[in-house]
Design an enzyme around this catalytic site. Structure first.
Site, mmCIF file in Angstrom:
data_model
loop_
_atom_site.group_PDB
_atom_site.id
_atom_site.type_symbol
_atom_site.label_atom_id
_atom_site.label_comp_id
_atom_site.label_asym_id
_atom_site.label_seq_id
_atom_site.Cartn_x
_atom_site.Cartn_y
_atom_site.Cartn_z
ATOM 1 N N LYS A 1 1.762 4.113 7.312
ATOM 2 C CA LYS A 1 1.024 5.037 6.452
ATOM 3 C C LYS A 1 1.593 6.443 6.571
ATOM 4 O O LYS A 1 2.224 6.797 7.562
ATOM 5 C CB LYS A 1 -0.469 5.083 6.841
ATOM 6 C CG LYS A 1 -1.233 3.809 6.530
ATOM 7 C CD LYS A 1 -1.431 3.611 5.050
ATOM 8 C CE LYS A 1 -2.032 2.269 4.723
ATOM 9 N NZ LYS A 1 -1.101 1.150 4.885
ATOM 10 N N SER B 1 0.807 -1.228 0.000
ATOM 11 C CA SER B 1 0.000 0.000 0.000
ATOM 12 C C SER B 1 0.838 1.275 0.000
ATOM 13 O O SER B 1 0.308 2.363 -0.170
ATOM 14 C CB SER B 1 -0.946 0.026 1.197
ATOM 15 O OG SER B 1 -0.238 0.296 2.385
#
Length: 197
Positions: free
Chosen positions: A151, A113
């Protein structure tokens, strides 16, 4: 002597406190002071014995050989979502003296991701332990005490956004209340990554 190197060598060799006490000839209290770093001056004879038991050099224990500092790989972090937090030491990675001051540990990446930030599956992320990052920095985040992810953190008004840099993944949005109640906790900032080829 550097306490961190003593602790790392002890773990790497699977030695117990009793092993070190017996071989070096010191009390439990003395050994714990060495391991905690509260006592750094050690008699040369004891330091020599300690180096022999730990199968290393006195210079290494003193941190005088620049490439000899090891940092633990504490487990895996998901570049994606839904991986439960694990803290099993997977091994150790060598860092320079300068790098050792920048960060605290490594995590191995699972998932894709964060490919837009050049973070790929199986990379090693070098992490500085902290509980806050500036907006736009890449962090290790634990959600609801169990899910760990890497993230980009974006702060916007009363929102915390966990941004994936791969467009195939959706971002996650948390209100100030959700950050406190779930909770959503920052546990580290990514310093750099080692890319696997």
């Amino acid at each position: 002597m550097k306490a961190e190197i003593l602790r790392q060598r002890k773990e790497q060799l699977g030695l117990t406190v009793e092993d070190l006490m017996r071989e070096v000839g010191v009390s439990r209290a003395t050994l714990f002071r060495w391991m905690a770093g509260t006592t750094t001056r050690i008699p040369a004879s004891k330091l020599g014995k300690l180096a022999a038991v730990l199968q290393t050099s006195v210079d290494h224990l003193r941190g005088m050989d620049e490439t000899s500092i090891m940092k633990p790989i504490l487990g895996t972090v998901k570049a994606g979502y839904d991986l439960f937090a694990e803290e099993n030491i997977l091994g150790y990675e060598e860092v320079s003296e300068k790098e050792s001051q920048l960060g605290d540990y490594y995590l191995r990446v699972q998932g894709d991701s964060m490919t837009g930030s050049r973070i790929y599956d199986n990379d090693l992320l070098y992490i500085k332990a902290c509980d806050y990052v500036e907006s736009g920095q890449i962090a290790i985040v634990i959600i609801a005490h169990q899910e760990v992810t890497v993230k980009k953190v974006i702060w916007k008004q009363d929102m915390m956004i966990l941004e994936a840099t791969n467009p195939n993944y959706e971002n996650r949005y948390y209100t100030k209340e959700e950050v406190n109640e779930l909770p959503v906790q920052i546990i580290g900032r990514v310093i750099f990554n080692k890319i696997s080829f």
